[in-house]
Motif scaffolding. Structure first.
Motif, PDB file in Angstrom:
ATOM      1  N   LEU A 290       0.851  -1.187   0.000  1.00  0.00           N
ATOM      2  CA  LEU A 290       0.000   0.000   0.000  1.00  0.00           C
ATOM      3  C   LEU A 290       0.888   1.239   0.000  1.00  0.00           C
ATOM      4  CD1 LEU A 290      -2.744   1.484   0.347  1.00  0.00           C
ATOM      5  CD2 LEU A 290      -2.440   1.193   2.834  1.00  0.00           C
ATOM      6  N   VAL A 291       0.644   2.148  -0.957  1.00  0.00           N
ATOM      7  CA  VAL A 291       1.436   3.369  -1.082  1.00  0.00           C
ATOM      8  C   VAL A 291       0.509   4.577  -1.020  1.00  0.00           C
ATOM      9  CG1 VAL A 291       3.115   4.647  -2.451  1.00  0.00           C
ATOM     10  CG2 VAL A 291       3.069   2.132  -2.570  1.00  0.00           C
TER      11      VAL A 291
ATOM     12  N   HIS B  50       4.530   8.398  -6.122  1.00  0.00           N
ATOM     13  CA  HIS B  50       4.441   7.718  -7.416  1.00  0.00           C
ATOM     14  C   HIS B  50       5.699   6.896  -7.686  1.00  0.00           C
ATOM     15  CE1 HIS B  50       0.650   9.296  -8.932  1.00  0.00           C
ATOM     16  NE2 HIS B  50       0.990  10.504  -8.517  1.00  0.00           N
ATOM     17  N   LEU B  51       6.866   7.416  -7.267  1.00  0.00           N
ATOM     18  CA  LEU B  51       8.104   6.667  -7.454  1.00  0.00           C
ATOM     19  C   LEU B  51       8.073   5.357  -6.678  1.00  0.00           C
ATOM     20  CD1 LEU B  51      11.036   6.313  -8.387  1.00  0.00           C
ATOM     21  CD2 LEU B  51      11.734   7.635  -6.377  1.00  0.00           C
TER      22      LEU B  51
ATOM     23  N   LYS C 150       1.400  -6.496   2.759  1.00  0.00           N
ATOM     24  CA  LYS C 150       2.607  -6.949   3.433  1.00  0.00           C
ATOM     25  C   LYS C 150       3.427  -5.752   3.900  1.00  0.00           C
ATOM     26  CE  LYS C 150       6.803  -9.740   2.662  1.00  0.00           C
ATOM     27  NZ  LYS C 150       7.543 -10.570   1.659  1.00  0.00           N
ATOM     28  N   VAL C 151       3.413  -4.692   3.084  1.00  0.00           N
ATOM     29  CA  VAL C 151       4.214  -3.496   3.366  1.00  0.00           C
ATOM     30  C   VAL C 151       3.363  -2.247   3.158  1.00  0.00           C
ATOM     31  CG1 VAL C 151       6.216  -2.113   2.634  1.00  0.00           C
ATOM     32  CG2 VAL C 151       6.372  -4.624   2.684  1.00  0.00           C
ATOM     33  N   LEU C 152       3.463  -1.307   4.086  1.00  0.00           N
ATOM     34  CA  LEU C 152       2.977   0.057   3.892  1.00  0.00           C
ATOM     35  C   LEU C 152       4.211   0.894   3.573  1.00  0.00           C
ATOM     36  CD1 LEU C 152       0.890   2.409   4.078  1.00  0.00           C
ATOM     37  CD2 LEU C 152       1.466   2.539   6.527  1.00  0.00           C
ATOM     38  N   ALA C 153       4.259   1.477   2.380  1.00  0.00           N
ATOM     39  CA  ALA C 153       5.419   2.238   1.917  1.00  0.00           C
ATOM     40  C   ALA C 153       5.061   3.714   1.858  1.00  0.00           C
ATOM     41  CB  ALA C 153       5.872   1.745   0.547  1.00  0.00           C
ATOM     42  N   VAL C 154       5.734   4.518   2.700  1.00  0.00           N
ATOM     43  CA  VAL C 154       5.363   5.916   2.889  1.00  0.00           C
ATOM     44  C   VAL C 154       6.564   6.820   2.663  1.00  0.00           C
ATOM     45  CG1 VAL C 154       4.390   7.599   4.503  1.00  0.00           C
ATOM     46  CG2 VAL C 154       3.683   5.216   4.636  1.00  0.00           C
ATOM     47  N   VAL C 155       6.365   7.905   1.934  1.00  0.00           N
ATOM     48  CA  VAL C 155       7.348   8.980   1.884  1.00  0.00           C
ATOM     49  C   VAL C 155       7.143   9.844   3.126  1.00  0.00           C
ATOM     50  CG1 VAL C 155       8.130  11.020   0.610  1.00  0.00           C
ATOM     51  CG2 VAL C 155       7.365   8.984  -0.635  1.00  0.00           C
ATOM     52  N   HIS C 156       8.235  10.180   3.810  1.00  0.00           N
ATOM     53  CA  HIS C 156       8.106  11.065   4.967  1.00  0.00           C
ATOM     54  C   HIS C 156       7.907  12.497   4.486  1.00  0.00           C
ATOM     55  CE1 HIS C 156       9.901  12.837   8.935  1.00  0.00           C
ATOM     56  NE2 HIS C 156       8.585  12.891   8.913  1.00  0.00           N
ATOM     57  N   GLY C 157       8.954  13.100   3.943  1.00  0.00           N
ATOM     58  CA  GLY C 157       8.822  14.444   3.385  1.00  0.00           C
ATOM     59  C   GLY C 157       8.964  14.392   1.882  1.00  0.00           C
ATOM     60  N   ASP C 158       7.946  14.831   1.168  1.00  0.00           N
ATOM     61  CA  ASP C 158       7.986  14.816  -0.302  1.00  0.00           C
ATOM     62  C   ASP C 158       8.389  16.213  -0.776  1.00  0.00           C
ATOM     63  OD1 ASP C 158       7.364  14.773  -3.109  1.00  0.00           O
ATOM     64  OD2 ASP C 158       6.131  13.000  -2.727  1.00  0.00           O
ATOM     65  N   THR C 159       9.621  16.332  -1.256  1.00  0.00           N
ATOM     66  CA  THR C 159      10.115  17.652  -1.641  1.00  0.00           C
ATOM     67  C   THR C 159       9.377  18.236  -2.831  1.00  0.00           C
ATOM     68  OG1 THR C 159      11.870  16.565  -2.913  1.00  0.00           O
ATOM     69  CG2 THR C 159      12.446  17.394  -0.717  1.00  0.00           C
ATOM     70  N   SER C 160       8.653  17.418  -3.592  1.00  0.00           N
ATOM     71  CA  SER C 160       7.897  17.965  -4.723  1.00  0.00           C
ATOM     72  C   SER C 160       6.769  18.864  -4.246  1.00  0.00           C
ATOM     73  CB  SER C 160       7.346  16.841  -5.606  1.00  0.00           C
ATOM     74  OG  SER C 160       6.311  16.121  -4.950  1.00  0.00           O
ATOM     75  N   THR C 161       6.274  18.612  -3.018  1.00  0.00           N
ATOM     76  CA  THR C 161       5.179  19.408  -2.470  1.00  0.00           C
ATOM     77  C   THR C 161       5.582  20.186  -1.227  1.00  0.00           C
ATOM     78  OG1 THR C 161       4.344  17.679  -0.997  1.00  0.00           O
ATOM     79  CG2 THR C 161       3.555  17.657  -3.272  1.00  0.00           C
TER      80      THR C 161
END
Length: 394
Positions: free
Chosen positions: A76-77, A85-86, A124-135
């Motif tokens: 889950l992203v 998106h990456l 199985k995995v939750l994949a999270v960006v902490h700080g997204d520099t694009s926003t």
């Protein structure tokens, strides 16, 4: 002064000028052990499997995800910017079954929204960006570890843009895997990716480990479905950094020197002190740009401390202003991606650039470039507002 890479700390560059040493020299292996210990302090973790992946921050991201996710595994992203998106893209290429939730760029997810998706997907995995520099906004992480434990998922966090400059507590927040890069708040060049794996995550990786033919010893594991990368196989990288020193690749010696110096500088300053320094200079930049009549982009309550997004004023050619700052003042700021391209500038105050002189000089240059582009603001307003922030922060 963009969202990264930033100007590297001169102390890191000096450390990287040292002569190369063979990867099995006792001094070299001792240095590798030292780096593991330093980055346990940086990540605030007891994880044994804390080390470097030789490559840019994206190499660390891909090494983590391709090693955790076997084909068909659900992930889950939550996507709130370009780098969500990456993560989804990398997971798809690993053969995972990718589920996403999305929100408007500049916003973040509530804990309730993430829990609802976890309950629905059971990944199985939750994949999270902490700080997204694009926003320029950061997803709150506290509570996500507990949610993942409740739903039987591993929590992976991309901390590329935040580690060292924003509060980050691996063990306390229940983060199973975190990866980062040197070129943001750590004040170094790109090319080395610090990573850490909890015992639970390391067990998943080790269950998929397959030692390659040619260096395999009797009893070494040979997986029927090995990790789908050789270079980014964290199981083999674990062995490479272990006391066994199982040959995997030629260590990027110069980057190891740089990564070590980045950690030493950060820890000498103190993590809390570095977080506070980034917050102060980020706040001064926010105040200065606002005084120049630039609207801050995104949810202010969730701003990253080390980069601010500002909306480009109507009638101003954003690329022309960026070009003038670079050509006339030698200062680089960033634009953005996707739906925000041409709509915002991104100005970083991170690592070695989280300094008063860097903030004041950037604001003075930005004012001059804006005035020549036809945007009017009170003379010296940006610098004065930053000065007021620094006065209040003393």
């Amino acid at each position: 002064m963009g969202p990264g890479p930033i100007t590297a700390d001169p102390r890191v560059l000096r450390a990287m000028s040292a002569q190369l040493v063979g990867q099995y020299d006792p001094w070299m292996t001792g240095t590798m052990n030292e780096v593991m210990g330093l980055y346990r302090e940086v990540f605030i973790t007891e994880n044994q499997q804390t080390m470097l992946v030789d490559g840019t921050s994206r190499a660390g991201i891909e090494a983590a995800l391709v090693s955790l996710l076997a084909p068909g595994d659900r992930v889950l992203v939550p996507i709130f910017g370009r780098f969500g998106h990456l993560l989804a893209e990398i997971c798809r290429r690993a053969g995972a079954e990718v589920h996403t939730i999305e929100t408007e760029w500049g916003q973040v997810f509530t804990e309730e929204a993430i829990e609802a998706a976890l309950s629905d997907v059971q990944p199985k995995v939750l994949a999270v960006v902490h700080g997204d520099t694009s926003t320029t906004v950061a997803q709150p992480l506290e509570g996500l570890g507990e949610l993942c434990e409740r739903h039987g998922a591993l929590l992976y966090v991309d901390a590329t843009a935040t580690l060292g400059g924003n509060e980050f507590r691996t063990d306390e927040w229940g983060i199973d895997v975190a990866t980062a890069g040197l070129q943001k708040c750590l004040g170094g060049p790109s090319g080395s990716a610090p990573v850490t794996f909890s015992p639970r995550a390391a067990e998943v990786v080790e269950a998929r480990t397959s030692v390659e033919e040619g260096i395999r010893a009797p009893g070494d594991p040979v997986a029927a479905e090995p990790i789908r990368s050789n270079y980014l196989d964290m199981g083999q990288i674990f062995d490479y950094w272990s006391e066994r020193r199982l040959n995997h690749h030629t260590e990027a010696t110069t980057m190891l020197y740089g990564a070590r110096e980045c950690a030493r500088i950060l820890l000498a300053e103190g993590l809390a002190e570095s977080w506070a320094r980034h917050e102060l200079h980020g706040r001064a930049m926010c105040a200065g740009t606002a005084a120049l009549g630039l609207a801050t982009f995104g949810a202010r309550a969730y701003k990253m401390t080390n980069v601010v997004g500002v909306e480009i004023p109507d009638g101003v050619n954003g690329d022309a202003v960026r070009g003038a700052m670079l050509e006339d003042f030698g200062i680089e700021i960033g634009t953005s991606f996707g739906p925000l391209h041409g709509r915002i500038w991104r100005i970083g105050t991170m690592g070695y650039n989280a300094r008063t002189d860097a903030v004041l000089t950037t604001l003075a240059a930005l004012e001059a470039a804006l005035r020549r582009a036809g945007h009017r603001a009170p003379a010296g307003a940006g610098v004065d507002a930053a000065y007021e922030t620094y006065g209040a922060g003393v």
